[in-house]
Design a protein around this motif. Structure first.
Motif, short mmCIF file in Angstrom:
data_model
loop_
_atom_site.label_atom_id
_atom_site.label_comp_id
_atom_site.label_asym_id
_atom_site.label_seq_id
_atom_site.Cartn_x
_atom_site.Cartn_y
_atom_site.Cartn_z
N ILE A 40 16.72 -8.16 -2.52
CA ILE A 40 15.86 -8.43 -1.36
C ILE A 40 16.10 -7.41 -0.26
CG2 ILE A 40 15.72 -10.02 0.61
CD1 ILE A 40 13.77 -10.85 -1.39
N MET A 41 17.35 -6.98 -0.10
CA MET A 41 17.64 -5.95 0.90
C MET A 41 16.83 -4.69 0.61
SD MET A 41 21.74 -6.17 1.31
CE MET A 41 22.58 -7.71 1.60
N VAL A 42 16.75 -4.32 -0.67
CA VAL A 42 15.98 -3.14 -1.07
C VAL A 42 14.50 -3.38 -0.79
CG1 VAL A 42 15.23 -1.76 -3.06
CG2 VAL A 42 17.65 -2.36 -2.79
N GLN A 43 13.97 -4.54 -1.21
CA GLN A 43 12.56 -4.84 -1.02
C GLN A 43 12.21 -4.92 0.47
OE1 GLN A 43 10.74 -4.55 -3.49
NE2 GLN A 43 11.97 -5.08 -5.26
N PHE A 44 13.09 -5.51 1.27
CA PHE A 44 12.87 -5.62 2.71
C PHE A 44 12.85 -4.24 3.35
CE2 PHE A 44 14.41 -6.54 7.08
CZ PHE A 44 13.40 -7.40 7.48
N SER A 45 13.79 -3.38 2.93
CA SER A 45 13.85 -2.01 3.45
C SER A 45 12.59 -1.23 3.09
CB SER A 45 15.08 -1.28 2.92
OG SER A 45 16.26 -1.94 3.34
N LEU A 46 12.13 -1.39 1.85
CA LEU A 46 10.90 -0.72 1.43
C LEU A 46 9.70 -1.25 2.23
CD1 LEU A 46 11.38 -0.54 -2.43
CD2 LEU A 46 11.31 1.38 -0.83
N GLY A 47 9.69 -2.54 2.50
CA GLY A 47 8.62 -3.12 3.31
C GLY A 47 8.58 -2.52 4.71
N ILE A 48 9.76 -2.36 5.32
CA ILE A 48 9.84 -1.74 6.65
C ILE A 48 9.38 -0.29 6.58
CG2 ILE A 48 11.44 -0.96 8.44
CD1 ILE A 48 13.01 -3.57 7.94
N LEU A 49 9.83 0.42 5.55
CA LEU A 49 9.44 1.83 5.38
C LEU A 49 7.92 1.96 5.22
CD1 LEU A 49 11.48 4.28 5.04
CD2 LEU A 49 10.68 4.29 2.68
N MET A 50 7.33 1.07 4.42
CA MET A 50 5.88 1.13 4.20
C MET A 50 5.12 0.75 5.48
SD MET A 50 5.74 2.37 1.28
CE MET A 50 3.98 2.41 1.15
N THR A 51 5.68 -0.14 6.26
CA THR A 51 5.05 -0.50 7.54
C THR A 51 5.06 0.69 8.49
OG1 THR A 51 5.70 -2.81 7.24
CG2 THR A 51 5.15 -2.10 9.49
N ILE A 52 6.19 1.39 8.55
CA ILE A 52 6.28 2.59 9.39
C ILE A 52 5.28 3.64 8.89
CG2 ILE A 52 7.78 4.53 10.02
CD1 ILE A 52 10.12 2.44 9.95
N LEU A 53 5.21 3.81 7.56
CA LEU A 53 4.26 4.77 6.99
C LEU A 53 2.82 4.37 7.32
CD1 LEU A 53 3.93 7.32 5.25
CD2 LEU A 53 3.87 5.82 3.24
N GLY A 54 2.55 3.07 7.32
CA GLY A 54 1.21 2.59 7.67
C GLY A 54 0.82 2.99 9.08
N PHE A 55 1.75 2.87 10.03
CA PHE A 55 1.49 3.29 11.40
C PHE A 55 1.32 4.81 11.48
CE2 PHE A 55 3.45 -0.84 12.61
CZ PHE A 55 2.38 -1.34 13.33
N TYR A 56 2.17 5.53 10.74
CA TYR A 56 2.11 6.99 10.75
C TYR A 56 0.77 7.49 10.20
CZ TYR A 56 3.17 11.86 9.65
OH TYR A 56 3.14 13.22 9.56
N CYS A 57 0.31 6.86 9.13
CA CYS A 57 -0.94 7.30 8.50
C CYS A 57 -2.18 6.63 9.09
CB CYS A 57 -0.89 7.01 7.00
SG CYS A 57 0.28 8.05 6.11
N ASN A 58 -1.98 5.77 10.07
CA ASN A 58 -3.09 5.10 10.74
C ASN A 58 -4.03 4.43 9.74
OD1 ASN A 58 -4.40 4.26 13.05
ND2 ASN A 58 -5.81 6.00 13.03
N ILE A 59 -3.47 3.59 8.87
CA ILE A 59 -4.28 2.95 7.85
C ILE A 59 -5.23 1.94 8.49
CG2 ILE A 59 -2.56 3.35 6.04
CD1 ILE A 59 -1.69 0.45 6.23
N THR A 60 -6.31 1.64 7.77
CA THR A 60 -7.35 0.75 8.29
C THR A 60 -6.88 -0.70 8.28
OG1 THR A 60 -8.36 0.30 6.14
CG2 THR A 60 -9.13 2.28 7.32
#
Length: 124
Positions: free
Chosen positions: A34-54
C-alpha cells in the motif's frame, strides 16, 4: 470490555468513519504494498497537475487510484485473515491468497492502461 453497538444514526456514523480512518492509516503506515501504491497515487496526482489534465481525465485517474488502493486493501485484509486462521503454509490458503493478489494485478493493469491513455498523448 464488551462491544456495544451505537444505534443512533449520527454518532454511529461518526464512529464508523473514525474506524475507517484508523484502518486507512494502519494500512498506509504498515503495509509495504500500500505504501508503494499510495506513493504512486501521489506521484500521478502531481503529474496530473503538471500536465494540466482535463476534468474527465481527473475522474478516470482518481477512479484508477481508488480502485487499486481499495483492492490492495482488500487483498491485505484477506491475507491477514488467512494467516490468522492458518499461520503455517497450506495449499488452499495459498490458492486464496494468490487469487486475491491476482485481483490487485487486474486493478493495477487497469490503472496502467488508464495512465497510458491519459499521459502518452501529452508527451508525444
Amino acid at each position: 470490555m464488551e462491544f456495544q453497538k451505537d444505534n443512533t444514526f449520527f454518532s454511529g456514523r461518526l464512529k464508523s468513519i473514525s474506524f475507517a480512518v484508523k484502518g486507512a492509516i494502519k494500512l498506509i503506515s504498515t503495509e509495504h504494498s500500500i505504501m508503494v501504491q499510495f506513493s504512486l497515487g501521489i506521484l500521478m496526482t502531481i503529474l496530473g497537475f503538471y500536465c494540466n489534465i482535463t476534468k474527465t481525465e481527473w475522474l478516470f485517474q482518481t477512479m484508477a487510484i481508488g480502485l487499486v488502493m481499495s483492492i490492495e486493501g482488500l487483498n491485505t485484509a484477506i491475507e491477514k485473515v488467512a494467516d490468522f486462521i492458518h499461520p503455517n503454509y497450506h495449499e488452499r490458503i495459498g490458492f486464496i491468497k494468490d487469487i486475491s493478489a491476482g485481483a490487485v494485478l487486474f486493478a493495477a493493469f487497469t490503472a496502467i492502461a488508464i495512465g497510458l491513455i491519459i499521459y502518452v498523448p501529452k508527451f508525444l
